[in-house]
Design an enzyme around this catalytic site. Structure first.
Site, PDB file in Angstrom:
ATOM      1  N   TYR A 167       0.837  -1.208   0.000  1.00 30.87           N
ATOM      2  CA  TYR A 167       0.000   0.000   0.000  1.00 30.87           C
ATOM      3  C   TYR A 167       0.870   1.255   0.000  1.00 30.87           C
ATOM      4  O   TYR A 167       1.547   1.569   0.977  1.00 30.87           O
ATOM      5  CB  TYR A 167      -0.934   0.031   1.213  1.00 30.87           C
ATOM      6  CG  TYR A 167      -1.886  -1.141   1.293  1.00 30.87           C
ATOM      7  CD1 TYR A 167      -2.372  -1.757   0.139  1.00 30.87           C
ATOM      8  CD2 TYR A 167      -2.306  -1.646   2.518  1.00 30.87           C
ATOM      9  CE1 TYR A 167      -3.224  -2.840   0.202  1.00 30.87           C
ATOM     10  CE2 TYR A 167      -3.171  -2.731   2.594  1.00 30.87           C
ATOM     11  CZ  TYR A 167      -3.618  -3.328   1.429  1.00 30.87           C
ATOM     12  OH  TYR A 167      -4.461  -4.390   1.496  1.00 30.87           O
ATOM     13  N   HIS A 216      -0.134 -11.953   0.474  1.00 27.26           N
ATOM     14  CA  HIS A 216      -0.977 -10.919  -0.130  1.00 27.26           C
ATOM     15  C   HIS A 216      -1.337 -11.212  -1.591  1.00 27.26           C
ATOM     16  O   HIS A 216      -0.476 -11.216  -2.462  1.00 27.26           O
ATOM     17  CB  HIS A 216      -0.233  -9.579  -0.042  1.00 27.26           C
ATOM     18  CG  HIS A 216      -1.076  -8.382  -0.292  1.00 27.26           C
ATOM     19  ND1 HIS A 216      -0.620  -7.101  -0.100  1.00 27.26           N
ATOM     20  CD2 HIS A 216      -2.363  -8.246  -0.691  1.00 27.26           C
ATOM     21  CE1 HIS A 216      -1.584  -6.233  -0.386  1.00 27.26           C
ATOM     22  NE2 HIS A 216      -2.651  -6.915  -0.771  1.00 27.26           N
TER      23      HIS A 216
END
Ligand code: NAD
Length: 319
Positions: free
Chosen positions: A58, A123
């Site tokens: 992110y 992820h």
């Protein structure tokens, strides 16, 4: 009245039903200034949110660094918060190798200023060259990280739901504790519901992210990069406009809708300001006290019916 806490599978963790998604702190949905970030995290803690989720992906590590800075500035007692981060997905691509994920957790801990994370997720595993790499290489590497005390529990995340059963059917029991699914348990897409009995039978904790469908179910609409089709975007725009015309906020009802199923331990919402934190906590408390506006839910469902459960491709197999 305090925000409800729910058990996370067999982990023994009790998470606030609204979790703080920290991807916006990586400027993923627009610039967030450090002052607003600290204020948002502080307000979250004050209002009973104990779960914070981030990833090195992110904002290219910015979200982790900002969250770490916020938690240390606030001095949040470590045992009272649950922090999850991820490995395998980075700004420059994917790498689920044992070597990379082992290095990754150390880098994440340094940015987060923590000795351990509560949950370490692989992820977006649909982007691994093969899910067998996750089963045979990544999960065993994460067990070693767990044994060293750098992560208490291990999770897997991604968009297509079949990735979860593929991996969970093949790994030893107890090696994956949690799944994080996104955009599949909300007012426009409820497909995660079908998987819940299977996950429960295995004692896997369920985190459902993106109740606002990554901005689709907000008055401001989604960011430029949102992968939904124009048809889905325009249906959500129409639903948001309908709510606004009636003096209602689509985000509130969308979050409440996702919170209603208690088999889901926590609903992760991306937040970037104290005002958003307050709105989302208030929505959860209102749901507990008064319930949801069922008439409005039916009207939104009707508007979204043509795009019900519509998703988008994600991952190696699907692109
Ligand atoms: P989301 O559906 O939570 O939407 C976030 C957007 O909604 C942001 O623009 C935010 O500013 C806005 N918003 C939040 N509260 C609002 C309110 N009350 N009114 C109006 N707008 C509001 O999507 P998300 O942030 O992508 O998902 C939540 C979190 O879940 C992420 O931050 C991340 O931590 C996690 N997540 C993980 C994965 C994964 O692991 N693959 C994928 C998606 C999300």
């Amino acid at each position: 009245m305090a925000m409800e806490r729910r058990e996370l599978g067999n982990t023994g963790l009790r998470l606030s039903c609204v979790g703080f998604g920290a991807s916006p702190l990586g400027n993923v949905f627009g610039r967030v200034y450090p002052v607003a970030a600290v204020a948002a995290v502080r307000r979250a803690l004050d209002l009973g949110i104990n779960f914070f989720d981030t990833s090195p992906y992110y904002g290219g590590t910015v979200s982790e660094a900002v969250l770490g800075e916020c938690l240390s500035e606030i001095g949040a007692p470590r045992e009272e918060i649950v922090v999850s981060t991820k490995c395998g997905r980075y700004a420059d691509g994917f790498d689920f190798s044992a070597e990379r994920v082992s290095r990754s957790v150390d880098e994440s801990l340094a940015r987060l200023k923590l000795d351990y994370v509560d949950i370490l997720h692989c992820h977006d595993i649909e982007f691994a060259p093969s899910l067998d790499q996750i089963v045979n290489e990544t999960i065993p590497a994460l067990q070693k990280i767990k044994e060293k005390g750098k992560a208490r529990f291990i999770g897997i995340t991604g968009l297509p739901l079949q990735i979860f059963t593929y991996v969970l059917d093949r790994v030893p029991p107890g090696s994956v504790d949690v799944i994080l699914s996104y955009c599949h348990y909300g007012i426009n897409d409820l497909t995660l519901a079908d998987l819940l009995p299977y996950l429960k039978s295995k004692g896997i904790g369920v985190i459902s992210a993106s109740p606002l469908a990554m901005g689709l179910l907000t008055e401001n609409g989604p960011p430029e990069w949102h992968p939904a089709s124009e048809e889905l975007k325009s249906a959500c725009r129409a639903a948001a406009a309908h709510c606004k015309k009636k003096g209602k906020n689509i985000s509130k009802v969308a979050l409440q809708y996702s919170l209603m199923n208690k088999e889901i331990s926590t609903v992760l919402v991306g937040m970037n300001s104290p005002e958003q934190v307050e709105e989302n906590v208030a929505a959860a408390l209102e749901l507990s006290n008064v319930g949801i506006d069922e008439g409005l839910v039916r009207e939104i469902e009707e508007i979204l019916e043509p795009v019900k459960n519509q998703t988008w491709p994600s991952g190696i197999q699907e692109s």
